[in-house]
Write an enzyme that holds these catalytic residues in place. Structure first.
Site, PDB file in Angstrom:
ATOM      1  N   HIS A  46      84.001  -9.022 -22.033  1.00  0.00           N
ATOM      2  CA  HIS A  46      83.891  -7.684 -21.460  1.00  0.00           C
ATOM      3  C   HIS A  46      83.812  -7.783 -19.940  1.00  0.00           C
ATOM      4  O   HIS A  46      82.786  -8.201 -19.402  1.00  0.00           O
ATOM      5  CB  HIS A  46      82.657  -6.971 -22.003  1.00  0.00           C
ATOM      6  CG  HIS A  46      82.670  -6.834 -23.503  1.00  0.00           C
ATOM      7  ND1 HIS A  46      82.249  -7.836 -24.343  1.00  0.00           N
ATOM      8  CD2 HIS A  46      83.071  -5.814 -24.309  1.00  0.00           C
ATOM      9  CE1 HIS A  46      82.383  -7.441 -25.614  1.00  0.00           C
ATOM     10  NE2 HIS A  46      82.879  -6.223 -25.625  1.00  0.00           N
ATOM     11  N   HIS A 278      87.138  -1.751 -21.334  1.00  0.00           N
ATOM     12  CA  HIS A 278      85.865  -2.137 -21.961  1.00  0.00           C
ATOM     13  C   HIS A 278      85.878  -3.595 -22.407  1.00  0.00           C
ATOM     14  O   HIS A 278      84.934  -4.337 -22.139  1.00  0.00           O
ATOM     15  CB  HIS A 278      85.582  -1.222 -23.158  1.00  0.00           C
ATOM     16  CG  HIS A 278      84.387  -1.658 -23.965  1.00  0.00           C
ATOM     17  ND1 HIS A 278      83.095  -1.486 -23.520  1.00  0.00           N
ATOM     18  CD2 HIS A 278      84.302  -2.282 -25.162  1.00  0.00           C
ATOM     19  CE1 HIS A 278      82.261  -1.974 -24.423  1.00  0.00           C
ATOM     20  NE2 HIS A 278      82.966  -2.461 -25.426  1.00  0.00           N
ATOM     21  N   GLU A 440      59.432   6.262 -34.887  1.00  0.00           N
ATOM     22  CA  GLU A 440      59.241   4.933 -35.457  1.00  0.00           C
ATOM     23  C   GLU A 440      60.141   3.900 -34.791  1.00  0.00           C
ATOM     24  O   GLU A 440      59.728   2.762 -34.556  1.00  0.00           O
ATOM     25  CB  GLU A 440      59.499   4.957 -36.968  1.00  0.00           C
ATOM     26  CG  GLU A 440      58.557   5.844 -37.783  1.00  0.00           C
ATOM     27  CD  GLU A 440      58.935   7.313 -37.756  1.00  0.00           C
ATOM     28  OE1 GLU A 440      60.023   7.662 -37.209  1.00  0.00           O
ATOM     29  OE2 GLU A 440      58.175   8.134 -38.286  1.00  0.00           O
ATOM     30  N   HIS A 502      58.770   9.299 -49.659  1.00  0.00           N
ATOM     31  CA  HIS A 502      57.660   8.606 -49.006  1.00  0.00           C
ATOM     32  C   HIS A 502      57.206   7.374 -49.795  1.00  0.00           C
ATOM     33  O   HIS A 502      56.277   6.694 -49.380  1.00  0.00           O
ATOM     34  CB  HIS A 502      56.476   9.566 -48.830  1.00  0.00           C
ATOM     35  CG  HIS A 502      56.679  10.580 -47.735  1.00  0.00           C
ATOM     36  ND1 HIS A 502      57.801  11.360 -47.650  1.00  0.00           N
ATOM     37  CD2 HIS A 502      55.908  10.918 -46.662  1.00  0.00           C
ATOM     38  CE1 HIS A 502      57.713  12.158 -46.592  1.00  0.00           C
ATOM     39  NE2 HIS A 502      56.580  11.906 -45.975  1.00  0.00           N
TER      40      HIS A 502
END
Lengths: 694, 694
Positions: A46, A278, A440, A502
């Protein structure tokens, strides 16, 4: 227009402005030319971002960053994290030019086996790399965690000497990822003004111009988070860049976004500004044109792209670093003299962080961490207690040691990680715990940054089911062997009423697949304390502490010794020689296994129960131990765990039986759901009989 | 002040404004009282949000939403997704009051085993539930996907008749999650003006006031995404709510955020506005006070909380729904008459979507999907081709069918999912594919929404390593059996130069742990086509198509029949009776296995190679097939897969051998990394000899 971003037509011939000498200008020219040349020569890699951001990296490494090439881990250094990890040549080029020991041959060998220049930066592999990056967004969130830890360090130790600025370079990809959004929002709330996020606003992604999927106003978004935004319209002017970075580093109560308009692949005119810049070579002709544009021979070979004068100029970074380092040493001494108590506390912490067994912590008089563990009174035999609760007691006790730093993703009560003290905030930078919010993923990624800072063992907490949100961050910390502690409670369908969303079913098995992550599921309070001891003694990578919501009994017949639990597996109950059948289990299911074994024993069957709190540790135990716990000749084996069971066949084989949960749970009382999903003493008993019968 | 959010002092006695009759007011009172009462009676559950949002839900279900309680899956309905799934009682209460068939006894039984009212809403379990929710943020992203599919439907079929509005209710938790940020940013770029996101701005999370971790200006953030923001200062005024929702649903080119300031647990004065209102009963005394405040007896039992007049009023929703439905049927007929071609195309698509084997698709003349598959010319024997490439051919061919809809997370080229046509955008709502941006998590979650819309089989694509970002969304779609196709390329360390961050090692094993997800790793072009056939024929849940970056040969000696690959495992090569040793493998490793088996065969050893493209399918195959492929008596077994291997012991047992990769990869040429990590013919050969010798 898709495929074309910012305009490249006006970039010539004044390709870099603000160089203070011709040598500096030539150094920048080298920094631009090297990635273009290397990628073209290799045919992969790159170059585009490494070229366009070369002036920025130059300004960082030559003018702004406090760093010492001769001592890459100098404690007083600022930090630079390349979140856009694919642009590794940008970093490697500066590490070459400023004298970290990377040579042109290393650049030429980039992305080859055993090179010092892997495709994406790897911590511990290349001096000067602060964090392994590549999966997008992770570097941004890691930088937020690092800045948070650094600010706490400065606040707790009354010292600007421990006050680095954290710079992080991100592309559009990093800023599209949710993990960077989560972390950036929290950074704003917490007012992390030691953080400078540099956004390479090149308006291009792999699939086209950013307008195809990223039409938002990023600057306004960051302002909405409470950040300051500094706009830089031209990524080629060294003085403008320097001013922006210095302004960004000012401690004014807000983190800073430096929004840098750029042209990917600049100064290439044919490829620059297009998605083709890129990845991959620009073509021999175009690289020749770029080299010529930069004042090199069109056919210059690699060695000719760094002129002696330019290199000599660039290597002055070594002297600059040495001077900064020496000056900092003096400041540190002055600080230690003026603040003996803070210096003593910090030294103890530093010692404790590396070696928790030693006396250490913010309050050394409270005793060392292991002594604190030893002093924990276990519940009375016969008193059922959830392992999350015992874990909470451990965390509270360890607060006295002070070597931990962490918090929760809005579940501090349920996960029992609430510790006494204050929360970290903009006005309480030295607070005791972090409210990560309902984020989270960012929590996990920020814990990596706290670990990279190195003064505290970081911990976070949520429900086990939500570890799914965190895996990309956990994988990276496993790759870096960052000693992060993940506290996961509510560890099976026994969660109950909240239902299948859950109730973890596959998470324990799935976490065990991450190389280098130790998944630990203790079976009672004594095991909780025992496994913590090993976690503190051997901080060799991330761990997942998997804990029950529900109360579970103590292992009454087993006297859990630390060494046993720390071996990852041991015989927790046995009748006779225990050679008729082995029942393997973890956590709450160990108690089911023992009950089943008792019933078999009543029939005279020599059953044994193996508690296996941590497979990874058991694998690392010596063979004699493993064979004693699981005699190879003992082939009648049963495993029981309230989750997906395929991998348990590793331990019980084809003839063994696995009592597991292979489908999602359902909403209802925990005990009822466990029973419906077949996690019962009767099921274990039937499996044991079947295994014996084969 | 932490722990106290918006002010609750001014809410009495005028607790609801804008009711048009006393009966309506009493219906709202019931909607508030029921959750408070039920949660208190059970001792667990979530009442606070259900109470505070009761007026909003009332306005939605009684005044705004086009829905038909007698036909919950009526095609012409608007959609309401409760992203804040813990507030399930909010939804269940409306489903009771408006006549979906839920009774008070169902509410009382909430969160009990076998109740129709599980802790979090579950699709397929309760009529009127549009999506399973609970893990925060997922509902928002799912709604964005649903809105995207619905808008495409309307655009492609020239019909406002197929133009529902998608409403989604989210709390602070949902808006802190990165997945909602990613999806919201894309929704803004794409101008999804059929989407109304209602934010319950109650300034409280479980751990305290939102200022502890969420100080950002959410309204400004959504404006930065290109959304319209409607502010509602009072969540208790029915007319104000109605106006806001109707304004939000206007088709003006932008999605809308309705920011609704509220007080959690309102109208409770003792608990309202505090984190304690999130979960658990408010206490008998406080519930009595709330009931009294709402005009019920303080000691009213459940049945007394819904007065006959109020219920009769609320149940008028049935008549309203029937009228809407009948009116829509007329509109639909008129549309079909006026647009016979569009109607024919859509009907074909609808038929094809449910039953891809039938003639269907946007261009039925192109033949049905399976015929398109059958017409694919496989590469010449001996011509190695990457499975990602063959997969790309499949996707391109299926464009003619038109029954797929998806895109890529900025890797459409590398993952070979680029199909001819236009990208979906604000001005091209009927486009052929979606640029999801660098947002793997939102992509996965949006695919769920597209699946819920039901007209197309959704697909997305990224590198296998980045499936880690998506697991939370994948789990939810597995729970819902949503037939999503995940295309994952770059499926092993053979990725090579990009290094360990981009080289999957644990992902295949980790994905296999998700119940209901079929993980499919074909070994050559023929297997790619064969597994696609089963994927199209049996849309019974999500699948992960795991594909190679590198070219791999065709299985020259195996004539891969669809039935074989669709059985999940079959004998791909065999010498003699193949009963001396079985080598099991997937994907690129099948070829290594065959080479090893050939060498064994040269020594006269009867080896067999089992290609196991999909464990889940193989488990579902009948026992006779499984025993023929893997004879139980054949215990000399080896498994080879370039990833974590523990679970392979399920198939090879304790005596078997697993050739796998147990640690992370490294940067270098793919073939060199594979060799260094021990994935070689020699390693397989040695493992086979060892297995035979035991």
């Amino acid at each position: 227009m898709t495929g074309m971003a910012n305009d490249v037509s006006d970039i010539l011939p004044d390709f870099v402005r603000g160089a203070r000498s011709d040598a500096e200008r030539r150094a920048v020219a080298s920094a631009i030319a090297l990635p273009a040349h290397v990628v073209q020569a290799k045919g992969h890699g790159h170059a585009g971002t490494a070229m366009a951001m070369a002036p920025l990296a130059h300004v960082l490494f030559q003018r702004v960053l406090r760093h010492d090439p001769a001592d890459p881990t100098w404690e007083g250094r600022d930090r630079f994290i390349l979140s856009a990890g694919h642009a590794s040549l940008l970093l490697y080029t500066q590490l070459h030019l400023t004298g970290y020991g990377l040579e042109l041959a290393d650049l030429a060998a980039s992305r080859s086996l055993d090179s010092r220049t892997p495709g994406h930066p790897e911590l511990g592999h290349t001096p000067g790399v602060e964090m392994s990056t590549g999966p997008l967004g992770q570097g941004v969130a890691g930088a937020v965690g690092l800045a948070l830890a650094a600010r706490r360090d400065a606040a707790l130790h009354d010292a600007r000497v421990w006050d680095p600025t954290v710079f992080v370079l991100a592309g559009d990809g990093c800023l599209q990822e949710g993990v960077s959004a989560e972390a950036s929002s929290l950074a704003g709330t917490l007012g992390l003004d030691n953080l400078v996020l540099i956004w390479d606003d090149n308006a291009i992604t792999i699939d086209g111009g950013t307008e195809i999927a990223f039409g938002e106003d990023v600057r306004a978004r960051y302002r909405s988070y409470g950040w300051r935004v500094i706009d830089v319209a031209d990524a080629r002017d060294l003085d403008v860049l320097e001013t922006a970075l210095r302004d960004g580093a000012m401690r004014d109560g807000q983190p800073t976004l430096v929004a840098l308009r750029s042209v990917i692949g600049w100064p290439s005119t044919a490829i620059g500004g297009t998605p083709a810049a890129h990845a991959g070579g620009f073509g021999a002709e175009e690289v020749a044109a770029v080299q010529a544009m930069l004042g090199f021979a069109p056919d210059a070979v690699l060695e000719q792209l760094v002129e002696p004068d330019a290199l000599a100029w660039a290597r002055q970074a070594i002297e600059r670093g040495a001077a900064l380092h020496a000056d900092w040493d003096r400041q540190r001494s002055a600080w230690a003299s003026a603040n003996p108590e803070a210096a003593r506390r910090r030294a103890a912490l530093e010692a404790g962080s590396a070696q928790p067994g030693a006396r250490g912590g913010s309050d050394p008089d409270a005793g060392d961490a292991l002594a604190l563990l030893d002093a924990i009174e276990l519940p009375e035999q016969g008193t059922p207690v959830a392992t999350r609760k015992t874990n909470g007691v451990v965390l509270q006790r360890l607060q006295q040691w002070g070597g931990l730093f962490g918090g929760s993703a809005d579940l501090s009560g349920s996960t029992n990680v609430a510790v006494p003290g204050s929360a970290v905030s903009a006005i309480e930078p030295g607070g005791d715990f972090v409210h990560f919010g309902i984020r989270e993923h960012a929590m996990a990624a920020m814990l990596t940054g706290i670990a990279l800072h190195g003064l505290w063992r970081p911990y976070g907490s949520t429900y086990l089911a939500f570890s799914d949100y965190q895996r990309a961050a956990m994988r990276l910390q496993a790759l870096m062997a960052a000693p992060v502690i993940h506290v996961y409670t509510h560890d099976s369908v026994a969660v109950g009423e909240d239902g299948p969303t859950h109730q973890p079913v596959e998470q324990i098995a799935a976490l065990r697949t991450i190389p280098g992550l130790s998944v630990i599921r203790p079976a009672d309070a004594a095991e909780v304390v025992a496994v913590w001891r090993r976690v503190l003694e051997q901080p060799d990578g991330p761990v997942a502490l998997v804990l029950s919501r529900q109360d579970i009994p103590a292992l009454t017949d087993a006297s859990v010794r630390h060494a046993d639990a720390a071996a990852g597996g041991y015989v927790a109950w046995q009748h006779g020689d225990g050679r008729a059948v082995a029942i393997l289990a973890t956590g709450s299911e160990v108690h089911l296994a023992i009950e089943a074994a008792r019933r078999l024993a009543a029939e005279g069957i020599a059953a044994r129960v193996v508690s296996m709190p941590c497979w990874e540790w058991f694998e690392q135990a010596d063979e004699a131990w493993r064979d004693a716990v699981l005699p190879p000749a003992l082939r009648a084996r049963v495993a029981v765990e309230a989750g997906r069971g395929d991998a348990w066949h590793r331990w019980v084989g084809l003839d063994g039986r696995v009592v597991s949960i292979e489908e999602f749970g359902e909403s209802g009382a925990g005990a009822a759901v466990l029973e419906r999903r077949g996690i019962t003493v009767d099921a274990v008993l039937a499996a044991a009989r079947s295994a014996i019968a084969r």
